[in-house]
Design a protein around this motif. Structure first.
Motif, short mmCIF file in Angstrom:
data_model
loop_
_atom_site.label_atom_id
_atom_site.label_comp_id
_atom_site.label_asym_id
_atom_site.label_seq_id
_atom_site.Cartn_x
_atom_site.Cartn_y
_atom_site.Cartn_z
N SER A 25 -33.11 13.81 -47.53
CA SER A 25 -32.11 14.87 -47.53
C SER A 25 -32.40 15.94 -46.48
O SER A 25 -31.55 16.78 -46.19
N SER A 26 -33.59 15.95 -45.90
CA SER A 26 -33.94 16.93 -44.87
C SER A 26 -35.01 16.34 -43.96
O SER A 26 -35.64 15.33 -44.31
N SER A 27 -35.21 16.97 -42.81
CA SER A 27 -36.20 16.49 -41.82
C SER A 27 -36.05 15.00 -41.58
O SER A 27 -37.03 14.25 -41.49
N THR A 28 -34.81 14.57 -41.48
CA THR A 28 -34.52 13.14 -41.40
C THR A 28 -35.13 12.48 -40.17
O THR A 28 -35.69 11.38 -40.26
N GLU A 29 -35.02 13.13 -39.03
CA GLU A 29 -35.50 12.51 -37.79
C GLU A 29 -37.00 12.29 -37.83
O GLU A 29 -37.50 11.25 -37.38
N THR A 30 -37.73 13.26 -38.38
CA THR A 30 -39.19 13.11 -38.51
C THR A 30 -39.54 11.98 -39.46
O THR A 30 -40.43 11.17 -39.19
N ARG A 31 -38.82 11.90 -40.58
CA ARG A 31 -39.12 10.85 -41.57
C ARG A 31 -38.79 9.47 -41.01
O ARG A 31 -39.51 8.49 -41.26
N LEU A 32 -37.71 9.37 -40.27
CA LEU A 32 -37.37 8.08 -39.66
C LEU A 32 -38.51 7.57 -38.79
O LEU A 32 -38.92 6.41 -38.90
N ALA A 33 -39.00 8.43 -37.91
CA ALA A 33 -40.07 8.02 -36.99
C ALA A 33 -41.33 7.64 -37.76
O ALA A 33 -41.98 6.64 -37.45
N ARG A 34 -41.67 8.43 -38.75
CA ARG A 34 -42.90 8.18 -39.50
C ARG A 34 -42.80 6.87 -40.29
O ARG A 34 -43.75 6.08 -40.34
N ASP A 35 -41.65 6.61 -40.90
CA ASP A 35 -41.49 5.38 -41.67
C ASP A 35 -41.54 4.14 -40.78
O ASP A 35 -42.12 3.11 -41.15
N VAL A 36 -40.91 4.23 -39.62
CA VAL A 36 -40.93 3.09 -38.71
C VAL A 36 -42.35 2.81 -38.23
O VAL A 36 -42.73 1.65 -38.01
N ASP A 37 -43.17 3.84 -38.10
CA ASP A 37 -44.58 3.65 -37.73
C ASP A 37 -45.42 3.08 -38.88
O ASP A 37 -46.30 2.25 -38.66
N GLN A 38 -45.15 3.52 -40.10
CA GLN A 38 -46.06 3.24 -41.21
C GLN A 38 -45.69 2.05 -42.08
O GLN A 38 -46.58 1.38 -42.62
N VAL A 39 -44.41 1.76 -42.23
CA VAL A 39 -44.00 0.74 -43.20
C VAL A 39 -44.42 -0.67 -42.81
O VAL A 39 -44.89 -1.44 -43.67
N PRO A 40 -44.28 -1.12 -41.55
CA PRO A 40 -44.56 -2.53 -41.24
C PRO A 40 -45.97 -2.98 -41.62
O PRO A 40 -46.13 -4.01 -42.31
N ASP A 41 -47.01 -2.28 -41.19
CA ASP A 41 -48.38 -2.71 -41.52
C ASP A 41 -48.63 -2.64 -43.02
O ASP A 41 -49.27 -3.52 -43.61
N TRP A 42 -48.15 -1.61 -43.67
CA TRP A 42 -48.34 -1.47 -45.11
C TRP A 42 -47.65 -2.59 -45.87
O TRP A 42 -48.22 -3.18 -46.79
N ALA A 43 -46.43 -2.92 -45.47
CA ALA A 43 -45.68 -3.97 -46.16
C ALA A 43 -46.33 -5.33 -45.97
O ALA A 43 -46.33 -6.17 -46.88
N ARG A 44 -46.93 -5.56 -44.81
CA ARG A 44 -47.60 -6.84 -44.54
C ARG A 44 -49.00 -6.89 -45.14
O ARG A 44 -49.65 -7.94 -45.13
N GLY A 45 -49.51 -5.75 -45.62
CA GLY A 45 -50.86 -5.72 -46.18
C GLY A 45 -51.94 -5.77 -45.11
O GLY A 45 -53.03 -6.31 -45.34
N ALA A 46 -51.66 -5.20 -43.94
CA ALA A 46 -52.62 -5.23 -42.83
C ALA A 46 -53.85 -4.39 -43.18
O ALA A 46 -53.77 -3.40 -43.91
N ASP A 47 -54.98 -4.79 -42.66
CA ASP A 47 -56.22 -4.04 -42.89
C ASP A 47 -56.09 -2.63 -42.35
O ASP A 47 -55.64 -2.41 -41.21
N GLY A 48 -56.52 -1.68 -43.15
CA GLY A 48 -56.51 -0.29 -42.71
C GLY A 48 -55.15 0.38 -42.75
O GLY A 48 -55.03 1.53 -42.33
N ALA A 49 -54.13 -0.35 -43.24
CA ALA A 49 -52.79 0.25 -43.28
C ALA A 49 -52.73 1.38 -44.30
O ALA A 49 -53.32 1.29 -45.38
N VAL A 50 -52.04 2.45 -43.94
CA VAL A 50 -51.90 3.58 -44.86
C VAL A 50 -50.59 3.46 -45.64
O VAL A 50 -49.62 2.87 -45.16
N THR A 51 -50.58 4.00 -46.83
CA THR A 51 -49.34 4.03 -47.61
C THR A 51 -48.36 4.97 -46.93
O THR A 51 -48.70 6.11 -46.61
N PRO A 52 -47.15 4.52 -46.67
CA PRO A 52 -46.17 5.39 -46.01
C PRO A 52 -45.99 6.69 -46.80
O PRO A 52 -45.98 6.69 -48.03
N ARG A 53 -45.83 7.76 -46.09
CA ARG A 53 -45.70 9.06 -46.77
C ARG A 53 -44.47 9.11 -47.65
O ARG A 53 -44.45 9.80 -48.68
N THR A 54 -43.42 8.35 -47.28
CA THR A 54 -42.24 8.32 -48.13
C THR A 54 -42.57 7.74 -49.50
O THR A 54 -42.05 8.20 -50.52
#
Length: 617
Positions: free
Chosen positions: A393-422
C-alpha cells in the motif's frame, strides 16, 4: 543544434494546423483541456496578454523521426500530409485555439464535471465595447449548437444557432475572428457604432496577435529533444514516463542502422495491450507498470541497483528494453494463470496491482522453476504475505525492487538465501477481521479469493468458483446474516459489515437468501437446492461456517467460530501465525494493534452493501 525564435501570427498558424502543416508526435496524449480553460485562453488572446512559448521541431531530421499525427480538429487525417513542424510543447493551447477559432468553431471538450461536451465560443459585443480592458464577462462558452436550455432542456434561454439570431443578440462567433466572413457579419450588425468599436478594440488586435515560439532545426539531436521533453515535463500538463521514453527511443541511431526504420514504442505497446485484452484480470497493467517490470530486469542485470522508480525508467536504453520487453509480455500470461489458480478472476478483484509487476519479473527471472511444486508454494506464500500483510500500500517501488532481488533464491532454497522482507514483515491481526468491510482493502479481496480457492461451492448451484462459474453466476461477496436482519436485531455495524459476516455467493443465491434469518433461509435453500439437508450443510460448512449456529440463527456463536476459522485460513496462506488480539469470551473489540488500520468506508458500488431485492416466486 540550432534554433530560431519566430513570433508567427496566430492567423497564420491556424490554417497551417488545419492543413496538417503543423502536427504532433504521435505519442502525445489526447486533448484534455476543459471548456473554462479554453474560454480563459480566448480572453487572454482578446486582451493581447502573453500566451507562453510554443516549441516546435522541424521535420526531416536524420536523428529524430517522430511519427506525426494531426492536431485534433484538423482537416486532414493521419498520414495524409507530411508536416513541416511538430509541436513539442504547446499542444493543449494550439488545439484549443484551432478548434475554437477555426472551422465551425465547435470544440470537443468536457465540463467541470468531466462530462464530454461540445462548446462554441462567442463574444458579447455590448459587453466587450463597454469595457475593452475587461473581457472576461464578454467571452461566452455556449453549447455546440448555440442554444442554451434550462428546466431539463424544456426551456430555451438563449438561441444564437443561426447568423440571424447571432446578429439579433449581438453574439459574435469567435471562429469568425480570422475569417473573411467576420467583416460582413459586423457590417450587418444593427448598431454600426458598436460594430466599429468592437472591430477596433477586439477584432483587429486579435488578428495581429503573435505567439512567441522556439523552433528547433533539423540538426537537433535525439538527446537534445529528450532533454527538451524532460524540461517541458516540469510544467503544466506533465508527460508520462511512457511518453518521455517514446521521445528518447524515437530515432535511435543504432536501431535505425540495424533495421533501416525507427523504433515506435507506441506500436510495441500495442502488442502488450493485445495480451492484456486476452486476460481481463491484467487490466490494471498499463504502460508505466509494464515499463517498471522491464526496468526491474534491466537494472538487475545491468550492474546497478535493482529499481522500479519511474524517474530511473528514463535511463532505460532501447537495447535493454528490447532485450526484456518480449519476455515480460510472455510472463504476463503466466501471471494471469497464477491469479486464476488463486481465484482472483477479474481486475476489480486484484488486491494489489503493483504486485503483478513483481510477479511478471519473477517469472522471467525464475523461468520454469517457478512452477516446481515447492518453489511455487514459496512464491504463493510471498504473494499472500504481501496481500494479507497489506504491505504493497506504500513505498511500492522500493518493495518491488527488494522482492525481485530476494524472492528467487529464497523460493529455490538457495544456500545463504534470506527470507524476503515482505514475508518477514507481514503480520495479520485478528482484530483486522472486524475492520475489513469493503473491497477498498486488499486483505478483504484476499480473503474473498482464499475462500473461493478453499474448495468452496455456491450454496444453491453447487458449482466451484472457477473463473467461468464466477462470471456466469455473477458471484460477489455477500452478507451471511443479512444486513436487514442484523439491523432489526441490533447487531453492531462493526460485526454486521465485517468480512467475517460475508462470503462469496452467486447473485441468484443471494436473492434466495434475501433479508431473512439464516434459520429461515436455510430451510428455503433445502427446498430449492433439491438435495438432502446434510449435503447442503457440507457445502455451506466449506465456507468456514458452523452450520448448526447458522440454522439456529445464533449470530454471536457463528461470528466467533468463523472469525477463528478465517484466521486459520489466513495463517495457512501466509505460512505464519496471526496475532490474536481479540477477547475470547465474546464478540469483543480489537486492541490498539488494530488502530493502525483505517476502517474502509462503505463502497456504494459494492452490491453486498445492501440486501438484494426479494426473489420473484
Amino acid at each position: 543544434m540550432g534554433f530560431q525564435t519566430p513570433q508567427p501570427l496566430l492567423k497564420d498558424l491556424l490554417p497551417k494546423i488545419a492543413k496538417g502543416e503543423i502536427q504532433l508526435p504521435d505519442f502525445q496524449r489526447g486533448y484534455v483541456w476543459d471548456e473554462e480553460r479554453i474560454r480563459s485562453l480566448l480572453v487572454t488572446i482578446a486582451l493581447g496578454h502573453p500566451l507562453g512559448v510554443v516549441m516546435t521541431l522541424q521535420t526531416g531530421n536524420d536523428q529524430v523521426r517522430f511519427k506525426p499525427k494531426p492536431i485534433e480538429g484538423a482537416e486532414v487525417t493521419q498520414g495524409e500530409v507530411e508536416p513541416a513542424l511538430l509541436v513539442l510543447d504547446g499542444q493543449q493551447r494550439l488545439t484549443s485555439l484551432s478548434q475554437a477559432l477555426w472551422g465551425d468553431g465547435v470544440a470537443d471538450t468536457h465540463d467541470t464535471r468531466k462530462k464530454v461536451v461540445q462548446r462554441r465560443f462567442f463574444i458579447d459585443i455590448a459587453q466587450a465595447v463597454k469595457d475593452p480592458g475587461d473581457l472576461d464577462d464578454a467571452v461566452k462558452s455556449l453549447p455546440g449548437d448555440g442554444v442554451v436550455r434550462a428546466n431539463f432542456d424544456r426551456d430555451i434561454v438563449l438561441d444564437v444557432s443561426t447568423r440571424e439570431k447571432q446578429l439579433e443578440h449581438g453574439y459574435f462567433p469567435a471562429n469568425l475572428i480570422y475569417s473573411d466572413q467576420g467583416t460582413s457579419w459586423l457590417f450587418d450588425y444593427a448598431d454600426s457604432g458598436a460594430a466599429k468599436a468592437f472591430l477596433d478594440a477586439v477584432v483587429t488586435p486579435m488578428q495581429s496577435y503573435a505567439i512567441p515560439s522556439i523552433e528547433l532545426d533539423k540538426e537537433t539531436t535525439k538527446d537534445a529533444v529528450a532533454t527538451v521533453f524532460e524540461k517541458v515535463n516540469q510544467g503544466g500538463m506533465k508527460l508520462t514516463v511512457f511518453e518521455l521514453l517514446t521521445a528518447k527511443f524515437a530515432g535511435d541511431a543504432h536501431y535505425y542502422r540495424e533495421t533501416g526504420t525507427d523504433f515506435r514504442l507506441k506500436d510495441d505497446w500495442e502488442e502488450t495491450r493485445r495480451v492484456i485484452e486476452k486476460y481481463p484480470v491484467l487490466e490494471s497493467i498499463q504502460e508505466t507498470e509494464f515499463l517498471q517490470a522491464v526496468m526491474l530486469l534491466a537494472s538487475q542485470h545491468g550492474g546497478t541497483a535493482t529499481t522500479a522508480r519511474k524517474d530511473d525508467i528514463l535511463d532505460l536504453s532501447l537495447a535493454d528494453y528490447r532485450a526484456w520487453a518480449g519476455q515480460v509480455r510472455t510472463a504476463m500470461e503466466w501471471v494471469a494463470g497464477f491469479l486464476d489458480t488463486e481465484h482472483v478472476h477479474t481486475g476489480r478483484d486484484v488486491p494489489y496491482p503493483p504486485q503483478l509487476v513483481a510477479l511478471a519479473a519473477l517469472r522471467v527471472l525464475m523461468g520454469e522453476d517457478i512452477d516446481v511444486h515447492g518453489v511455487r508454494a514459496k512464491v504463493r506464500q510471498w504473494y499472500w504475505c504481501g496481500v494479507l500483510g497489506e504491505l504493497y500500500s506504500s513505498s511500492t517501488e522500493t518493495r518491488l525492487a527488494r522482492d525481485v532481488d530476494q524472492v528467487p533464491d529464497w523460493a529455490r532454497g538457495a544456500d545463504g538465501a534470506v527470507t524476503p522482507r515482505t514475508v518477514d514483515e507481514a503480520n495479520f491481526f485478528e482484530s483486522r477481521l472486524h475492520s475489513l468491510r469493503t473491497r477498498n482493502a486488499a486483505a478483504y479481496k484476499g480473503i474473498h479469493a482464499l475462500l473461493m480457492a478453499d474448495g468452496t461451492k455456491d450454496w444453491l448451484h453447487n458449482q466451484r468458483f472457477d473463473r467461468a462459474h464466477y462470471l456466469n453466476l455473477a458471484v460477489d461477496i455477500h452478507h451471511i446474516f443479512p444486513k436487514a436482519w442484523c439491523i432489526k436485531n441490533e447487531i453492531d455495524p462493526e460485526f454486521r459489515e465485517s468480512v467475517v459476516n460475508k462470503t462469496p455467493l452467486a447473485r441468484k443465491t443471494n436473492q434466495v437468501i434475501g433479508s431473512a434469518s439464516p434459520a429461515d433461509y436455510m430451510a428455503k435453500l433445502d427446498s430449492r437446492a433439491k438435495i438432502p439437508a446434510a449435503e447442503l450443510d457440507a457445502i455451506v460448512a466449506a465456507h468456514q461456517i458452523d452450520v448448526a449456529d447458522l440454522r439456529a440463527g445464533s449470530f454471536e456463536a457463528f461470528f466467533t467460530k468463523r472469525r477463528e476459522a478465517l484466521l486459520r485460513l489466513v495463517e495457512s496462506a501466509m505460512g505464519k501465525p496471526a496475532v490474536r488480539d481479540v477477547e475470547r469470551d465474546a464478540l469483543g473489540g480489537g486492541t490498539e494493534s488494530a488502530a493502525a488500520f483505517v476502517d474502509e468506508p462503505d463502497d456504494p458500488e459494492d452490491p453486498e452493501e445492501d440486501d438484494p431485492p426479494p426473489e420473484e416466486e
